[in-house]
Design a protein around this motif. Sequence first.
Motif, short mmCIF file in Angstrom:
data_model
loop_
_atom_site.label_atom_id
_atom_site.label_comp_id
_atom_site.label_asym_id
_atom_site.label_seq_id
_atom_site.Cartn_x
_atom_site.Cartn_y
_atom_site.Cartn_z
N PRO A 93 61.84 17.85 7.88
CA PRO A 93 62.84 17.37 8.84
C PRO A 93 62.94 18.28 10.05
O PRO A 93 62.78 19.50 9.93
CB PRO A 93 64.14 17.37 8.05
N GLU A 94 63.18 17.69 11.18
CA GLU A 94 63.28 18.43 12.42
C GLU A 94 64.51 19.33 12.40
O GLU A 94 65.63 18.87 12.19
CB GLU A 94 63.40 17.43 13.58
N PRO A 95 64.31 20.63 12.58
CA PRO A 95 65.47 21.52 12.63
C PRO A 95 66.38 21.16 13.81
O PRO A 95 65.91 20.66 14.83
CB PRO A 95 64.86 22.91 12.84
N GLU A 96 67.63 21.40 13.63
CA GLU A 96 68.62 21.06 14.66
C GLU A 96 68.27 21.68 16.00
O GLU A 96 68.40 21.04 17.04
CB GLU A 96 70.01 21.53 14.20
N VAL A 97 67.80 22.91 16.00
CA VAL A 97 67.49 23.59 17.26
C VAL A 97 66.37 22.87 18.01
O VAL A 97 66.41 22.74 19.23
CB VAL A 97 67.15 25.09 17.03
N LEU A 98 65.37 22.36 17.30
CA LEU A 98 64.29 21.63 17.97
C LEU A 98 64.80 20.32 18.57
O LEU A 98 64.37 19.91 19.65
CB LEU A 98 63.14 21.36 17.00
N ARG A 99 65.71 19.66 17.87
CA ARG A 99 66.27 18.43 18.39
C ARG A 99 67.04 18.70 19.69
O ARG A 99 66.89 17.99 20.68
CB ARG A 99 67.21 17.80 17.36
N VAL A 100 67.83 19.78 19.70
CA VAL A 100 68.61 20.14 20.88
C VAL A 100 67.67 20.50 22.04
O VAL A 100 67.88 20.06 23.18
CB VAL A 100 69.56 21.32 20.57
N ILE A 101 66.62 21.27 21.76
CA ILE A 101 65.66 21.64 22.80
C ILE A 101 64.98 20.39 23.36
O ILE A 101 64.79 20.25 24.57
CB ILE A 101 64.61 22.63 22.25
N GLY A 102 64.63 19.47 22.47
CA GLY A 102 64.00 18.22 22.91
C GLY A 102 64.90 17.40 23.81
O GLY A 102 64.47 16.86 24.83
N GLU A 137 67.34 18.58 25.66
CA GLU A 137 67.46 19.30 26.94
C GLU A 137 66.22 19.08 27.80
O GLU A 137 66.32 18.89 29.01
CB GLU A 137 67.66 20.79 26.68
N ALA A 138 65.05 19.08 27.18
CA ALA A 138 63.81 18.84 27.92
C ALA A 138 63.81 17.44 28.53
O ALA A 138 63.35 17.24 29.66
CB ALA A 138 62.60 19.02 27.01
N ARG A 164 66.50 15.76 29.44
CA ARG A 164 67.46 15.79 30.56
C ARG A 164 66.87 16.49 31.78
O ARG A 164 67.09 16.06 32.91
CB ARG A 164 68.75 16.50 30.15
N ASN A 165 66.12 17.56 31.56
CA ASN A 165 65.55 18.34 32.67
C ASN A 165 64.26 17.75 33.22
O ASN A 165 63.73 18.23 34.22
CB ASN A 165 65.27 19.79 32.23
N GLY A 166 63.71 16.76 32.53
CA GLY A 166 62.46 16.16 32.97
C GLY A 166 61.24 16.98 32.61
O GLY A 166 60.14 16.72 33.09
N THR A 167 61.40 17.99 31.75
CA THR A 167 60.26 18.83 31.38
C THR A 167 59.54 18.32 30.14
O THR A 167 58.54 18.90 29.73
CB THR A 167 60.71 20.29 31.15
N SER A 168 60.01 17.24 29.58
CA SER A 168 59.38 16.71 28.36
C SER A 168 58.05 16.03 28.65
O SER A 168 57.30 15.73 27.73
CB SER A 168 60.31 15.72 27.67
N THR A 169 57.74 15.81 29.91
CA THR A 169 56.50 15.12 30.27
C THR A 169 55.40 16.07 30.75
O THR A 169 54.36 15.62 31.20
CB THR A 169 56.76 14.07 31.37
N LEU A 170 55.65 17.38 30.65
CA LEU A 170 54.64 18.34 31.08
C LEU A 170 53.42 18.29 30.17
O LEU A 170 53.54 18.12 28.96
CB LEU A 170 55.22 19.77 31.06
#
Length: 101
Positions: A62-71, A73-74, A76-82
């Motif tokens: 299962p995805e740790p909570e911290v990774l979900r939060v980072i995802g 945020e990415a 929201r910031n538009g950095t998830s498409t890098l």
Amino acid sequence: MATTPTSGKNGALVVSALRARVNFGKLLRRVDEERRSLIIEKRGSPKAVLLSIRDYVRLAAPEPEVLRVIGEEAERNGTSTLTARQIERLIKTSRSQMRKR
């Protein structure tokens, strides 16, 4: 033989072992596309479950909570498409700037 499985209590598809064997490719595609699990029965008794790889990974690790939060945020910031190359360049630039300090 049709590939119309019945639905179980939790929305999972239920098929006989014979139907699963004969129509495995179609059922595999359906499990992946519909993101549903498939219960395989033999003589009316559940014997196995077929899951999409995404569902298996989610259950196995299962995805740790911290990774979900980072995802989130990415996103929201538009950095998830890098791309990987862009990320490597950002890391290299950041490390270079840290060494200069």
